[in-house]
Design a protein around this motif. Structure first.
Motif, PDB file in Angstrom:
ATOM      1  N   GLU A 155       0.824  -1.194   0.000  1.00  0.00           N
ATOM      2  CA  GLU A 155       0.000   0.000   0.000  1.00  0.00           C
ATOM      3  C   GLU A 155       0.868   1.258   0.000  1.00  0.00           C
ATOM      4  N   LEU A 156       1.909   1.222   0.830  1.00  0.00           N
ATOM      5  CA  LEU A 156       2.760   2.402   0.971  1.00  0.00           C
ATOM      6  C   LEU A 156       3.566   2.670  -0.302  1.00  0.00           C
ATOM      7  N   THR A 157       3.877   1.620  -1.062  1.00  0.00           N
ATOM      8  CA  THR A 157       4.720   1.801  -2.248  1.00  0.00           C
ATOM      9  C   THR A 157       3.889   1.906  -3.520  1.00  0.00           C
ATOM     10  N   SER A 158       2.568   1.809  -3.409  1.00  0.00           N
ATOM     11  CA  SER A 158       1.732   1.791  -4.617  1.00  0.00           C
ATOM     12  C   SER A 158       1.619   3.169  -5.237  1.00  0.00           C
ATOM     13  N   GLY A 159       1.899   4.193  -4.476  1.00  0.00           N
ATOM     14  CA  GLY A 159       1.781   5.540  -5.013  1.00  0.00           C
ATOM     15  C   GLY A 159       0.352   6.047  -5.013  1.00  0.00           C
ATOM     16  N   GLN A 160      -0.640   5.139  -4.803  1.00  0.00           N
ATOM     17  CA  GLN A 160      -2.039   5.601  -4.838  1.00  0.00           C
ATOM     18  C   GLN A 160      -2.660   5.508  -3.459  1.00  0.00           C
ATOM     19  N   SER A 161      -1.820   5.413  -2.452  1.00  0.00           N
ATOM     20  CA  SER A 161      -2.404   5.115  -1.144  1.00  0.00           C
ATOM     21  C   SER A 161      -3.115   6.326  -0.569  1.00  0.00           C
ATOM     22  N   PRO A 210      -3.753   9.184   1.700  1.00  0.00           N
ATOM     23  CA  PRO A 210      -2.695  10.027   2.266  1.00  0.00           C
ATOM     24  C   PRO A 210      -2.396   9.685   3.730  1.00  0.00           C
ATOM     25  N   ASP A 211      -3.441   9.207   4.448  1.00  0.00           N
ATOM     26  CA  ASP A 211      -3.232   8.839   5.850  1.00  0.00           C
ATOM     27  C   ASP A 211      -2.167   7.753   6.030  1.00  0.00           C
ATOM     28  N   TRP A 212      -2.026   6.873   5.040  1.00  0.00           N
ATOM     29  CA  TRP A 212      -1.062   5.778   5.177  1.00  0.00           C
ATOM     30  C   TRP A 212       0.356   6.285   5.429  1.00  0.00           C
ATOM     31  N   THR A 213       0.662   7.399   4.773  1.00  0.00           N
ATOM     32  CA  THR A 213       2.037   7.879   4.926  1.00  0.00           C
ATOM     33  C   THR A 213       2.292   8.400   6.336  1.00  0.00           C
ATOM     34  N   ARG A 214       1.207   8.660   7.057  1.00  0.00           N
ATOM     35  CA  ARG A 214       1.365   9.119   8.432  1.00  0.00           C
ATOM     36  C   ARG A 214       1.213   7.966   9.423  1.00  0.00           C
ATOM     37  N   THR A 215       1.087   6.749   8.874  1.00  0.00           N
ATOM     38  CA  THR A 215       0.863   5.596   9.728  1.00  0.00           C
ATOM     39  C   THR A 215       2.171   4.988  10.208  1.00  0.00           C
ATOM     40  N   SER A 216       2.201   4.641  11.460  1.00  0.00           N
ATOM     41  CA  SER A 216       3.365   3.921  11.967  1.00  0.00           C
ATOM     42  C   SER A 216       2.900   2.855  12.952  1.00  0.00           C
ATOM     43  N   LEU A 217       3.770   1.913  13.162  1.00  0.00           N
ATOM     44  CA  LEU A 217       3.456   0.838  14.101  1.00  0.00           C
ATOM     45  C   LEU A 217       4.443   0.896  15.252  1.00  0.00           C
ATOM     46  N   ARG A 218       3.907   0.810  16.456  1.00  0.00           N
ATOM     47  CA  ARG A 218       4.777   0.756  17.619  1.00  0.00           C
ATOM     48  C   ARG A 218       4.667  -0.646  18.208  1.00  0.00           C
ATOM     49  N   SER A 219       5.777  -1.356  18.235  1.00  0.00           N
ATOM     50  CA  SER A 219       5.748  -2.706  18.793  1.00  0.00           C
ATOM     51  C   SER A 219       5.553  -2.609  20.301  1.00  0.00           C
ATOM     52  N   LEU A 220       4.631  -3.422  20.842  1.00  0.00           N
ATOM     53  CA  LEU A 220       4.266  -3.284  22.255  1.00  0.00           C
ATOM     54  C   LEU A 220       4.948  -4.293  23.161  1.00  0.00           C
ATOM     55  N   GLN A 221       5.492  -5.350  22.552  1.00  0.00           N
ATOM     56  CA  GLN A 221       6.072  -6.393  23.396  1.00  0.00           C
ATOM     57  C   GLN A 221       7.584  -6.255  23.465  1.00  0.00           C
ATOM     58  N   GLN A 222       8.115  -6.420  24.643  1.00  0.00           N
ATOM     59  CA  GLN A 222       9.560  -6.347  24.820  1.00  0.00           C
ATOM     60  C   GLN A 222      10.008  -7.517  25.685  1.00  0.00           C
ATOM     61  N   ASP A 273      -6.923  -9.663  13.010  1.00  0.00           N
ATOM     62  CA  ASP A 273      -6.853 -10.302  11.704  1.00  0.00           C
ATOM     63  C   ASP A 273      -5.961  -9.447  10.803  1.00  0.00           C
ATOM     64  N   GLY A 274      -4.926 -10.051  10.223  1.00  0.00           N
ATOM     65  CA  GLY A 274      -3.938  -9.301   9.457  1.00  0.00           C
ATOM     66  C   GLY A 274      -4.535  -8.541   8.279  1.00  0.00           C
ATOM     67  N   ALA A 275      -5.428  -9.207   7.529  1.00  0.00           N
ATOM     68  CA  ALA A 275      -6.005  -8.568   6.355  1.00  0.00           C
ATOM     69  C   ALA A 275      -6.888  -7.397   6.769  1.00  0.00           C
ATOM     70  N   GLU A 276      -7.650  -7.602   7.845  1.00  0.00           N
ATOM     71  CA  GLU A 276      -8.522  -6.538   8.334  1.00  0.00           C
ATOM     72  C   GLU A 276      -7.676  -5.347   8.796  1.00  0.00           C
ATOM     73  N   ALA A 277      -6.564  -5.649   9.435  1.00  0.00           N
ATOM     74  CA  ALA A 277      -5.674  -4.586   9.895  1.00  0.00           C
ATOM     75  C   ALA A 277      -5.170  -3.776   8.706  1.00  0.00           C
ATOM     76  N   ALA A 278      -4.793  -4.470   7.646  1.00  0.00           N
ATOM     77  CA  ALA A 278      -4.246  -3.792   6.471  1.00  0.00           C
ATOM     78  C   ALA A 278      -5.301  -2.949   5.767  1.00  0.00           C
ATOM     79  N   ARG A 279      -6.542  -3.388   5.874  1.00  0.00           N
ATOM     80  CA  ARG A 279      -7.628  -2.643   5.216  1.00  0.00           C
ATOM     81  C   ARG A 279      -8.056  -1.415   6.018  1.00  0.00           C
ATOM     82  N   LEU A 280      -7.557  -1.316   7.243  1.00  0.00           N
ATOM     83  CA  LEU A 280      -8.038  -0.279   8.159  1.00  0.00           C
ATOM     84  C   LEU A 280      -8.101   1.099   7.528  1.00  0.00           C
ATOM     85  N   LEU A 281      -7.056   1.434   6.809  1.00  0.00           N
ATOM     86  CA  LEU A 281      -7.008   2.761   6.190  1.00  0.00           C
ATOM     87  C   LEU A 281      -7.108   2.680   4.685  1.00  0.00           C
ATOM     88  N   GLY A 282      -7.514   1.539   4.172  1.00  0.00           N
ATOM     89  CA  GLY A 282      -7.486   1.281   2.722  1.00  0.00           C
ATOM     90  C   GLY A 282      -8.508   2.093   1.942  1.00  0.00           C
TER      91      GLY A 282
END
Lengths: 462, 462
Positions: free
Chosen positions: B382-388, B390-402, B453-462
């Motif tokens: 999604e991030l590399t498609s060029g058509q995403s 705009p919110d995707w570019t502001r998306t980041s993931l913070r890993s919660l487990q250490q 669900d991984g696919a649902e997560a990816a669709r979140l901002l799709g």
């Protein structure tokens, strides 16, 4: 964490008040503090006192050790002279109180602490922590035991409370009639009987449920309790009886509609010849749920969260109030806060449970010796008048306060471990004396009135 | 009471399950246990994790000592071979988890314990006791801090909970932003700042209120907090300022209509020139009461009962569930209970907080490596498609487990005392990231969704 002394289980203000009183010359005034609660939670008919034995342990062990004093010095909150005084501190006064396991009502003086201000004020926090915690659990648990109508209950809530609180919770539950606990530390320290079943993790560890059941039965014997709701309850029950034979000890249900399920499981067990196999239910049970389950064929309950968190009322609201103290004139004076919503009845109080026949009729909490004398005078006059209400002749008074600590020494056999069986017997006797029927349900008005006026007490049956 | 080892803070069934699994040859199967809660209490928007540092202490110290083993032998519940195994027990597995102070949502895997069955199953009770207790208090306390809108709060509830629980309660409250505690042991063990005022008993000890105030001011200095509601509030305030001068530190109100009273006291203090004297309120405060008091001229709160008993929700319902284990085939398999109302999502999970810009947007809890890989693939595409969007570019993931424990060794600096300041900073950052406004009030729907669900997560901002 290092071991914590009971002395540091204290609020800072107790030490700064001690310091200020010492500097002002009032620290050695004789004081009477009382522990009581102003009201019971809505719907509660009585409270159950637990923790007294633990309070006595905490008072007997109340010493500031070197680590405590180092901390206090480093924190810079107290003067050197105060720290030196604390290093020598031990409680040297007297404590009277209700027997552990006894019932209490609004304004029942469950504990009375007498000593100089500097000697008695320091005990406030630890005394209240213990009595509020343990009595909150005991008060909820006592209702559950009534609602269980003789079916044995296991306390299994340790995982829902502070890890040390879990031990005290198991102790309090046992005092009000729980049969056993899952908590090993309570078994080790207070000799509470321990019991247990198996978790879903055990069934899931094996490739099949059958292998899990085989392993449990081989190791623990057929008298064990098998958890039957990991996959399909009916197949699990059939499988367990097949493997264990009709002598299977018990099956545990932990989810779903317990009411509907238990009936089906009972029929199934009976049809398989396992008429002696018990059914134990667990999962968010409390006194209300137990009422609903009374006609369902269950043989025992495992009770956790709702018990150890006080059934919606986690702390009974016990307070530790100065009610009487020596004045500049050297005489004792009743004292009390005058704020409208939290006024305190001054003076040390004498407490009796008035009985008519076999049953409790009122809680007499008489402030001051004059009130007690007036009450006794009127009662005697009434009894000897020859014209008294026939009920008077069946009236008796049970004194509720007993010496617990005298001159700083705990009365023999009252410390926490020794106290448990006696407290359990006391609780059972006091509940019976109250004479409530389980069919009244858990809620209702407070069961007996608290009378705080000698003349009113004497007129009760007049 | 003798010192209790963390090993005996355990339910009996953990030891009998261990025994049965050892005899069946499955005790050394590799297992993954997770700690999570299925839901938040009604109206709660998030939970605040506290207790992790204490859990690590308890695991590191988890040993059966001689007294424990003597008790277990005497109780006759386990076989000799099992007792010999327990004598050698120490945890040798791995623990990963959310940072202490972090927020959690339904199904957030706040702790993951990996090891053999016999090594990991024993930790269930003590892990849950600590996390349920401390997080219940932290979750309530965090809401109170928000509602206090910057006014400093003192934790003073020790007298309403188990005496050792009081120490943990003060620690949890400090983590979520309380300024200080009245509990000295929390100061000594966890370096939580301590604070205190004075009790009604202090005023009542003296023949007059004036003598009491004089004594307190002489001993504690004019910066002290004077309790002004023992008799008449207005006279007490006048008297305190007369005696202390306009530099009087603070006055405390503990009863009556705080809202109306505080305004009058503020005006009076100002008219006496004591513009810098603060007003502290205490007495059955919680987040709802603090909302009502936000426009009242108060400068700080002392909060007790409602905080330390979890604000009506004393235990968050954390469970310790087997989610993955080695089978007879030597491979790892996801496992879970299938009961309708308590089904468990199998497999160890990876957890991320998805952010859009500065703010949290979703809790991703992805079961299994395949789900995580699928999500990362879709996100990258999604991030590399060029058509995403705009919110995707502001998306980041913070890993919660250490990693918290590796091969049985606690990761440096994560034990309880060292952890407190870091946890406090973590909590403040995570609350800010959530971006809730205090003006929304304490209650509402859960703040961000948990996506499993991984696919649902990816669709979140799709």
């Amino acid at each position: 964490m290092d071991t914590v002394t009971s002395a540091l289980l204290t609020d800072l203000y107790e030490l700064t008040m001690l310091e200020a009183a010492r500097e002002a010359g009032t620290a050695s005034r004789r004081c009477v503090f009382e522990v009581f609660t102003r009201s019971l939670p809505e719907g509660r008919r009585y409270g159950a006192l637990a923790g007294t034995g633990r309070v006595l342990d905490a008072i007997a062990d109340f010493r500031f050790d070197d680590a405590d004093l180092r901390y206090l010095r480093r924190a810079g909150l107290l003067k050197q002279e105060t720290l030196e005084h604390l290093a020598e501190y031990r409680f040297t006064g007297d404590v009277h109180g209700y027997a552990e396991g006894e019932l209490y009502f609004p304004n029942s003086p469950v504990l009375r602490i007498e000593g100089t201000f500097e000697n008695a004020v320091l005990l406030e926090t630890v005394v209240l922590s213990i009595l509020n915690h343990d009595s909150g659990i005991a008060s909820a648990g006592s209702r559950m035991i009534t609602a269980a109508r003789g079916r044995p209950c296991i306390e299994m809530g340790g995982r829902r409370v502070h890890e040390d609180g879990a031990i005290a919770a198991a102790r309090a539950a046992y005092i009000v009639g729980f049969a056993s606990t899952s908590n090993l530390a309570a078994g080790a320290h207070y000799r509470v009987p321990v019991a247990g079943t198996a978790a879903h993790a055990f069934t899931l560890l094996f490739d099949t449920e059958e292998e899990a059941f085989r392993a449990q039965l081989a190791s623990q014997g057929s008298g064990t309790t098998v958890l039957v709701d990991t996959y399909d309850v009916e197949s699990a029950v059939r499988r367990a009886v097949e493997l264990a034979g009709p002598g299977l000890g018990a099956v545990r249900l932990d989810s779903g509609d317990l009411g509907a399920q238990a009936g089906r499981v009972r029929d199934l067990l009976d049809s398989l010849g396992a008429r002696g196999t018990r059914i134990t239910a667990t999962g968010d049970l409390d006194e209300y749920r137990l009422e609903e389950l009374q006609d369902v064929p269950l043989d025992g309950y495992g009770i956790g969260t709702r018990l150890v968190t006080g059934g919606g009322h986690p702390a009974p609201g016990f307070v530790y109030k100065l009610v009487e103290r020596e004045g500049a004139d050297g005489q004792m004076h009743p004292v009390g806060k005058r704020s409208a919503d939290k006024a305190t009845l001054g003076a040390g109080k004498a407490a009796y449970r008035m009985r008519v026949g076999e049953h409790a009729h009122a809680e007499l909490v008489l402030p001051g010796e004059a009130e007690v004398a007036e009450f006794e005078r009127e009662l005697t006059a009434e009894l000897t008048s020859g014209q008294s209400n026939p009920d008077w002749t069946r009236t008796s008074l049970r004194s509720l306060q007993q010496p617990l600590i005298v001159g700083g020494e705990v009365v023999e056999d009252l410390r926490a471990p020794a106290r448990v069986e006696a407290a359990r017997a006391q609780h059972a006797a006091s509940v019976e004396e109250l004479g409530l029927s389980p069919d009244e349900g858990p809620d209702g008005p407070v069961a007996i009135p608290t009378i705080t006026d000698g003349a009113e007490a004497a007129r009760l049956l007049g």
